[in-house]
Design a protein around this motif. Structure first.
Motif, PDB file in Angstrom:
ATOM      1  N   PRO A 225      -3.386  -4.039 -50.831  1.00 46.72           N
ATOM      2  CA  PRO A 225      -3.107  -4.513 -49.470  1.00 46.72           C
ATOM      3  C   PRO A 225      -4.272  -4.182 -48.537  1.00 46.72           C
ATOM      4  N   ASN A 226      -4.435  -5.010 -47.528  1.00 59.17           N
ATOM      5  CA  ASN A 226      -5.561  -4.793 -46.609  1.00 59.17           C
ATOM      6  C   ASN A 226      -5.132  -4.676 -45.152  1.00 59.17           C
ATOM      7  N   HIS A 227      -3.834  -4.678 -44.895  1.00 56.76           N
ATOM      8  CA  HIS A 227      -3.341  -4.448 -43.537  1.00 56.76           C
ATOM      9  C   HIS A 227      -2.389  -3.249 -43.556  1.00 56.76           C
ATOM     10  N   HIS A 228      -2.568  -2.374 -42.593  1.00 55.97           N
ATOM     11  CA  HIS A 228      -1.748  -1.161 -42.549  1.00 55.97           C
ATOM     12  C   HIS A 228      -1.295  -0.887 -41.116  1.00 55.97           C
ATOM     13  N   ALA A 229      -0.133  -0.265 -41.017  1.00 58.21           N
ATOM     14  CA  ALA A 229       0.320   0.229 -39.713  1.00 58.21           C
ATOM     15  C   ALA A 229       1.165   1.460 -39.979  1.00 58.21           C
ATOM     16  N   ALA A 230       1.102   2.415 -39.059  1.00 64.06           N
ATOM     17  CA  ALA A 230       1.794   3.677 -39.320  1.00 64.06           C
ATOM     18  C   ALA A 230       2.587   4.126 -38.101  1.00 64.06           C
ATOM     19  N   MET A 231       3.453   5.094 -38.327  1.00 60.95           N
ATOM     20  CA  MET A 231       4.316   5.619 -37.276  1.00 60.95           C
ATOM     21  C   MET A 231       4.527   7.098 -37.505  1.00 60.95           C
ATOM     22  N   ILE A 232       4.610   7.842 -36.412  1.00 64.76           N
ATOM     23  CA  ILE A 232       5.020   9.233 -36.519  1.00 64.76           C
ATOM     24  C   ILE A 232       6.204   9.426 -35.574  1.00 64.76           C
ATOM     25  N   ALA A 233       7.261  10.054 -36.059  1.00 63.87           N
ATOM     26  CA  ALA A 233       8.472  10.255 -35.251  1.00 63.87           C
ATOM     27  C   ALA A 233       8.797  11.735 -35.199  1.00 63.87           C
ATOM     28  N   HIS A 234       9.052  12.219 -33.984  1.00 64.01           N
ATOM     29  CA  HIS A 234       9.357  13.637 -33.772  1.00 64.01           C
ATOM     30  C   HIS A 234      10.850  13.803 -33.530  1.00 64.01           C
ATOM     31  N   PHE A 235      11.482  14.682 -34.280  1.00 68.09           N
ATOM     32  CA  PHE A 235      12.920  14.929 -34.127  1.00 68.09           C
ATOM     33  C   PHE A 235      13.177  16.366 -33.677  1.00 68.09           C
ATOM     34  N   ASP A 236      14.294  16.543 -32.944  1.00 68.13           N
ATOM     35  CA  ASP A 236      14.714  17.884 -32.530  1.00 68.13           C
ATOM     36  C   ASP A 236      15.548  18.555 -33.605  1.00 68.13           C
ATOM     37  N   ASP A 237      15.913  17.798 -34.625  1.00 71.59           N
ATOM     38  CA  ASP A 237      16.829  18.329 -35.626  1.00 71.59           C
ATOM     39  C   ASP A 237      16.457  17.760 -36.995  1.00 71.59           C
ATOM     40  N   PHE A 238      16.401  18.639 -38.000  1.00 71.78           N
ATOM     41  CA  PHE A 238      15.952  18.268 -39.342  1.00 71.78           C
ATOM     42  C   PHE A 238      16.924  17.275 -39.996  1.00 71.78           C
ATOM     43  N   THR A 239      18.221  17.600 -39.949  1.00 77.16           N
ATOM     44  CA  THR A 239      19.211  16.735 -40.594  1.00 77.16           C
ATOM     45  C   THR A 239      19.269  15.366 -39.914  1.00 77.16           C
ATOM     46  N   GLU A 240      19.080  15.370 -38.619  1.00 75.62           N
ATOM     47  CA  GLU A 240      19.078  14.103 -37.864  1.00 75.62           C
ATOM     48  C   GLU A 240      17.951  13.185 -38.364  1.00 75.62           C
ATOM     49  N   ALA A 241      16.801  13.784 -38.703  1.00 75.41           N
ATOM     50  CA  ALA A 241      15.693  12.999 -39.273  1.00 75.41           C
ATOM     51  C   ALA A 241      16.139  12.356 -40.583  1.00 75.41           C
ATOM     52  N   GLY A 242      16.878  13.116 -41.371  1.00 73.83           N
ATOM     53  CA  GLY A 242      17.395  12.591 -42.636  1.00 73.83           C
ATOM     54  C   GLY A 242      18.313  11.407 -42.414  1.00 73.83           C
ATOM     55  N   LYS A 243      19.176  11.504 -41.403  1.00 71.22           N
ATOM     56  CA  LYS A 243      20.098  10.400 -41.123  1.00 71.22           C
ATOM     57  C   LYS A 243      19.333   9.130 -40.750  1.00 71.22           C
ATOM     58  N   ALA A 244      18.284   9.297 -39.948  1.00 76.03           N
ATOM     59  CA  ALA A 244      17.486   8.136 -39.539  1.00 76.03           C
ATOM     60  C   ALA A 244      16.792   7.500 -40.749  1.00 76.03           C
ATOM     61  N   ILE A 245      16.317   8.345 -41.662  1.00 75.76           N
ATOM     62  CA  ILE A 245      15.638   7.831 -42.860  1.00 75.76           C
ATOM     63  C   ILE A 245      16.622   7.041 -43.726  1.00 75.76           C
ATOM     64  N   THR A 246      17.797   7.605 -43.936  1.00 78.02           N
ATOM     65  CA  THR A 246      18.820   6.890 -44.711  1.00 78.02           C
ATOM     66  C   THR A 246      19.111   5.530 -44.073  1.00 78.02           C
ATOM     67  N   GLN A 247      19.208   5.529 -42.751  1.00 80.24           N
ATOM     68  CA  GLN A 247      19.515   4.288 -42.037  1.00 80.24           C
ATOM     69  C   GLN A 247      18.382   3.257 -42.197  1.00 80.24           C
ATOM     70  N   ALA A 248      17.141   3.725 -42.080  1.00 76.87           N
ATOM     71  CA  ALA A 248      16.001   2.803 -42.238  1.00 76.87           C
ATOM     72  C   ALA A 248      15.997   2.211 -43.641  1.00 76.87           C
ATOM     73  N   MET A 249      16.284   3.041 -44.630  1.00 80.54           N
ATOM     74  CA  MET A 249      16.284   2.547 -46.015  1.00 80.54           C
ATOM     75  C   MET A 249      17.438   1.580 -46.254  1.00 80.54           C
TER      76      MET A 249
END
Lengths: 456, 456
Positions: B210-234
């Motif tokens: 691939p020759n096109h890329h884009a990235a994101m960084i997300a900051h969470f106040d809570d570790f488990t909450e980050a997990g919930k967001a990841i599950t939702q994105a997937m």
């Protein structure tokens, strides 16, 4: 027989000749009656069946819909057929993990109808999809016209519950996305043609169902030239979901059988692109360009009805050919995509040298061709047998494999070692380790019930 | 020793202690000297080495770069190490078939540098990619941050040449795209950790780079909450190529080690999308939206330098943590994506209950987490051992697997049967069938050199 299987209700143990008839065949020309048919409804019953068979050393042949083109579900001498058609429940659709758990006898199309409600699908798309079972697909590593984009059944099997020839149950895999924990037994069972274990539950990875489609039909004046264009399209890594070829004999048969006008040609190429947005139109145009540049006359199809018409034509190929001869022998070779034009040229040569009719169609995008031998009588059959052996030798000499999607069964046992060499012994040794009494579908893939070999 | 291997030139048989030191370790804390190291340069030499070992019943341990985190290449008692680093030729790049043939010792990054000239790449992307070998990756079914989109090494192995424990050579697979011809021995060897055979040539499917890329960084106040967001994105099946999580301990360690300012947070999520056109920007915005809606502070990165900065931070995780404790125990569990938040919550609980420091990062998009235990002394090590057992039990109870990408080696043998139950016996029986004298990496995956079991 009934007393051996007293744990099954009476109507699920078949022994009368008229009942056994339904289990005596698959889609190959061969026929043989089993001594009985049992129809389990649970893993526990399958375990008990295997234990009886192991004790009595009675061979067991697993059966889904019996649509095999290789002889894998054909009854062997003195066997009992285990008919999984009553175990046809879709156990769970797990949307979050894009996973579905099914019983072995679920029919391919029924599964995809259910998955469609969730925006999902299970892509391998065998020609027998309206009737074939998921366990049959797993046993044969089936695929079909979409394998060029999506791969084969093996790529989607996430978990298996298997009853071994000893009656022990193993659970393999899970709904996680990856694992590096031990040997990949799951992949070993996929494509094992009922010789290593009986599947009682199957977990599949599934994917989002595309909702945009575009198709193309390309007419060529020359069969091999069509092959060259296909190789070129694949080398450009265009994102094609279907890329089929049909020679003139198939085109004529389809036109006369289905009444669909395909515009006569020495070769037709059908392509489809699918995805989630209008980019499919651009991509089909890129594909069309490759074919136009190689001298094809190309038509594009963007609306559903027109695309459906093309696929009706393609799906009619086999029934249409069946009207041209009393016996069809449908082969299933696969070569590297780079070798496709040369293989197509050699198929033509074999037909001419042996003075036989070979109608060729197939999933050319992944190098999978179905040269179909039209046979009228015994004398022709002898010439066809010689031609088929030549076909396999040519295929292997080009770096190919004996089967792209139909399996080995009884039909290609005699050529198996030509392809696999010493690996054949390794496979036999694995069979021996997992099924020490050789009661699971003996004589399929490998020959007979003869003693196992030890690795030397 | 030298006389046993007189067919190897003298400098390719190592027996001096200072030479053997270099082969006495991997990336786990354990150490053991082999009795010798041999460095073959051809399949024929590997065959001769195996024949000597078989005759003398000397265990052989295959070694690539020795970067394993599970102990798989650790020398076992009285063994000879087979060092494949001199067999490092890229044999052929076949653009038409999107296939590459390599010798076992080719380094991952070197292969991708070569493939880049052809617009191709081999996607599995282990953290040790700058030094690890292709055969090591095949032996461990390695993957890395891109597995969420591209899968693992197994998905790319098209063919293998393997020397069995008997000295016989088998050739498996080919450069065709699919096959239903016999058992899938190829997949059986992938992930077999050197216990079933030695790889002397590997063929890989490769794909367009691939020759096109884009990235994101997300900051969470809570570790488990980050997990919930990841599950939702997937669950939304967004086309993410990388989806990583880091907890606060990892973030702090990386900031202090690398000087990269990540903005402190209880959890960071890094995502990357890649493809062949500007759609990557839309897709990363769709992903960002999922995270924003769950309360994360999100930044996007579209230019190369900014994306590279994010990945430098992620790649610094392990060396940064290494400075926080005298010993790191890096675990490698994988759970279904739906179970990710619960697993993350339980990891926190285990740390608190046992009063130990666990720094967690990993490929959260495919459910693969690396809880890393920071250990200072013997007393703490005892508590950590109990905690690790609890970790594995929790992981398995959530439908997970002991290893997502590092393998079992010596480190997880004791838990192996907990995951696989009776399938463990089936694997051992296959090992026995293929390596009857148990000379290939004995004691890895399964325990010790004890007698084989027969299936009952």
């Amino acid at each position: 027989m009934r007393e051996l299987f007293s744990f099954l209700s009476e109507e699920r143990v078949l022994v009368d000749k008229e009942d056994l008839l339904l289990y005596s065949y698959d889609a190959t020309p061969s026929r043989r009656y089993p001594i009985a048919v049992v129809r389990p409804v649970s893993t526990e019953e399958v375990v008990e069946i295997v234990k009886v068979a192991s004790r009595k050393r009675i061979p067991l042949v697993a059966r889904g819909a019996g649509t095999s083109l290789s002889g894998a579900p054909l009854p062997c001498e003195g066997c009992i057929v285990v008919d999984f058609s009553l175990m046809d429940e879709i156990i769970e659709v797990d949307e979050v993990n894009a996973f579905v758990a099914v019983q072995p006898g679920v029919v391919y199309e029924a599964l995809n109808r259910e998955l469609a409600k969730h925006g999902l699908f299970f892509p391998p798309d065998p020609g027998s999809g309206s009737v074939c079972t998921i366990a049959g697909m797993v046993a044969m590593n089936s695929s079909g016209i979409r394998a060029v984009k999506y791969g084969t059944t093996r790529d989607y099997v996430a978990s298996l519950e298997v009853v071994l020839g000893t009656g022990r149950v193993v659970k393999l895999g899970g709904r996680y996305k990856k694992s590096s924990s031990g040997y990949d037994l799951k992949s070993l069972f996929v494509g094992s043609e009922g010789t290593l274990g009986l599947f009682t539950e199957i977990g599949l990875r599934v994917i989002p169902r595309p909702n945009h489609h575009a198709a193309m039909i390309a007419h060529f004046d020359d069969f091999t030239e069509a092959g060259k264009a296909i190789t070129q399209a694949m080398a450009k890594r265009l994102d094609v979901a279907v890329l089929e070829v049909m020679d003139s004999l198939v085109v004529e048969a389809v036109e006369s059988f289905s009444g669909i006008n395909l515009g006569s040609a020495e070769a037709l190429v059908l392509a489809e692109v699918e995805g989630f947005d209008a980019n499919v139109k651009e991509e089909i145009r890129r594909i069309a360009q490759v074919f136009t540049r190689r001298g094809a006359k190309v038509e594009l199809a963007f609306d559903e009805a027109e695309i459906a018409r093309l696929w009706r034509a393609r799906k009619a190929a086999l029934p249409a050919l069946a009207r041209l001869a009393s016996t069809l022998l449908l082969e299933d070779i696969t070569v590297p995509v780079s070798a496709l034009p040369e293989m197509m040229r050699r198929i033509r040569g074999i037909g001419q040298r042996h003075n036989i009719r070979i109608a060729t169609f197939g999933h050319a995008g992944d190098g999978n061709l179905h040269p179909t031998f039209l046979v009228e009588n015994e004398e022709e059959m002898r010439r066809v047998s010689a031609a088929i052996e030549e076909l396999f030798r040519e295929c292997l000499s080009l770096g190919g494999t004996l089967s792209g999607e139909h399996g080995i069964g009884t039909e290609k046992r005699r050529y198996f070692e030509l392809e696999h060499g010493y690996a054949t012994q390794v496979m036999r040794e694995i069979k021996r380790a997992l099924d020490p009494k050789n009661i699971l579908n003996p004589g399929k893939i490998f020959y007979g019930r003869q003693a196992y070999f030890k690795l030397r």
